[in-house]
Design an enzyme around this catalytic site. Sequence first.
Site, PDB file in Angstrom:
ATOM      1  N   CYS A  52       0.872  -1.185   0.000  1.00 15.12           N
ATOM      2  CA  CYS A  52       0.000   0.000   0.000  1.00 15.12           C
ATOM      3  C   CYS A  52       0.907   1.232   0.000  1.00 15.12           C
ATOM      4  CB  CYS A  52      -0.915  -0.014   1.219  1.00 15.12           C
ATOM      5  SG  CYS A  52      -1.946   1.464   1.329  1.00 15.12           S
ATOM      6  N   HIS A  91      -2.052  -4.625 -10.565  1.00 19.01           N
ATOM      7  CA  HIS A  91      -2.784  -3.493 -11.149  1.00 19.01           C
ATOM      8  C   HIS A  91      -3.076  -3.745 -12.627  1.00 19.01           C
ATOM      9  CE1 HIS A  91      -2.387  -0.728  -7.734  1.00 19.01           C
ATOM     10  NE2 HIS A  91      -1.303  -1.452  -7.486  1.00 19.01           N
ATOM     11  N   GLU A 116     -10.165   0.000  -6.151  1.00 18.97           N
ATOM     12  CA  GLU A 116      -9.203  -0.878  -5.461  1.00 18.97           C
ATOM     13  C   GLU A 116      -9.784  -2.254  -5.134  1.00 18.97           C
ATOM     14  OE1 GLU A 116      -6.899   0.423  -2.186  1.00 18.97           O
ATOM     15  OE2 GLU A 116      -6.648   2.446  -2.978  1.00 18.97           O
ATOM     16  N   CYS A 173      -4.786   6.184  -4.779  1.00 24.19           N
ATOM     17  CA  CYS A 173      -4.130   4.879  -4.558  1.00 24.19           C
ATOM     18  C   CYS A 173      -2.661   5.051  -4.944  1.00 24.19           C
ATOM     19  CB  CYS A 173      -4.806   3.804  -5.410  1.00 24.19           C
ATOM     20  SG  CYS A 173      -3.980   2.202  -5.294  1.00 24.19           S
ATOM     21  N   GLY A 206      -1.378   2.360  -7.186  1.00 25.72           N
ATOM     22  CA  GLY A 206      -2.113   2.567  -8.443  1.00 25.72           C
ATOM     23  C   GLY A 206      -1.473   3.683  -9.251  1.00 25.72           C
TER      24      GLY A 206
HETATM   25  N1  LIG Z   1      -6.305  -2.311  -2.370  1.00 22.97           N
HETATM   26  C1  LIG Z   1      -4.904  -2.594  -2.572  1.00 22.97           C
HETATM   27  C2  LIG Z   1      -4.060  -2.303  -1.363  1.00 22.97           C
HETATM   28  C3  LIG Z   1      -4.032  -0.852  -0.974  1.00 22.97           C
HETATM   29  C4  LIG Z   1      -3.434   0.075  -2.034  1.00 22.97           C
HETATM   30  C5  LIG Z   1      -3.331   1.485  -1.533  1.00 22.97           C
HETATM   31  N2  LIG Z   1      -4.488   2.198  -1.275  1.00 22.97           N
HETATM   32  C6  LIG Z   1      -2.171   2.281  -2.081  1.00 22.97           C
HETATM   33  O1  LIG Z   1      -2.098   3.475  -1.760  1.00 22.97           O
HETATM   34  O2  LIG Z   1      -1.305   1.726  -2.735  1.00 22.97           O
HETATM   35  C7  LIG Z   1      -4.730  -4.076  -2.948  1.00 22.97           C
HETATM   36  O3  LIG Z   1      -5.609  -4.886  -2.643  1.00 22.97           O
HETATM   37  O4  LIG Z   1      -3.710  -4.405  -3.561  1.00 22.97           O
END
Ligand SMILES: N[C@@H](CCC[C@H](N)C(=O)O)C(=O)O
Length: 287
Positions: free
Chosen positions: A75, A172, A221, A230, A233
């Site tokens: 994250c 991603h 997400e 994100c 992301g």
């Molecule tokens: N939802 C993501 C994990 C969290 C990502 C985050 N919000 C970021 O800032 O990178 C997953 O399930 O991979």
Amino acid sequence: MKLKFTKMHGAGNDFIVIDAINQQVELGPEQWARLADRRFGIGADQILIVEHPTEENCDFRYRIFNNDGGEVEQCGNGSRAFVRFVSDKGLTSKRSIRVQTMAGIITPRLEDDGSVTVDMGAPRLEPELVPFDSQGLEGVAQGRDTLWPLTVRARGAEQTVLVSVVSMGNPHAVQVVDDVDIAPVLETGPQIENHPRFPKRVNAGYLQVLDRGQVKLRVFERGAGETLACGTGACAAVVAGIRRGLLDSPVQVQARGGRLSIAWAGEGQPVYLSGPAETVFEGEITL
Ligand SMILES: N[C@@H](CCC[C@H](N)C(=O)O)C(=O)O
């Protein structure tokens, strides 16, 4: 059981941060999901746990749970909140720390202006490492990237979207759109997240290129739905944009909750993520 926590955010991506060094924390997926629930709990996109490292030469171990209670690898915005937290709580006096995550070691640094820059490591670009099952699919070349066709339903009709697949430790799928504000993120996001070609599910990114150094980005997400920003992301989207030949490093990323800055020198090199990390409030909850 009473649990002390800190509510934080990074560009609107919000977190519950828990010190598991000075208090005992043994919770299961249902309890994580309950804490993250916006009606029955504290509410957050992710829960971040600060622990002693189990690997040598690391300062901390950083664990991440999505809003749905599932533990995940990485994250980016959370890593900035993590550094602010361990610094504000006096858990370290270092400005640059080595942090053990499920996806490997990351090295965030607290800058003099209070922002945090994180070396997120090099992206993994081979489909099987994302992981993405490309067997039997014909990819479309764009620049140095290969785009993969996925079929989704949007506005009542089937359509094919072309995605770049990138791992920043977590998976991603990035598509380029003309206008993020009207992109069907809430409709196609869940379909891409759960597409059978992604065995670990995926974070779905929608990238609008403004010019070679500026983009707008929305991310649906995995395990949390659309968030206001994100970090991983943003890294994945910029890597995809550079490889497609659309962007040059560094790139300013405008997310719905704030701005992030991403720098990447190319294949095999680490991605650097910079941006804000703020504390909102402190609390204690009885479980
Ligand atoms: N939802 C993501 C994990 C969290 C990502 C985050 N919000 C970021 O800032 O990178 C997953 O399930 O991979």
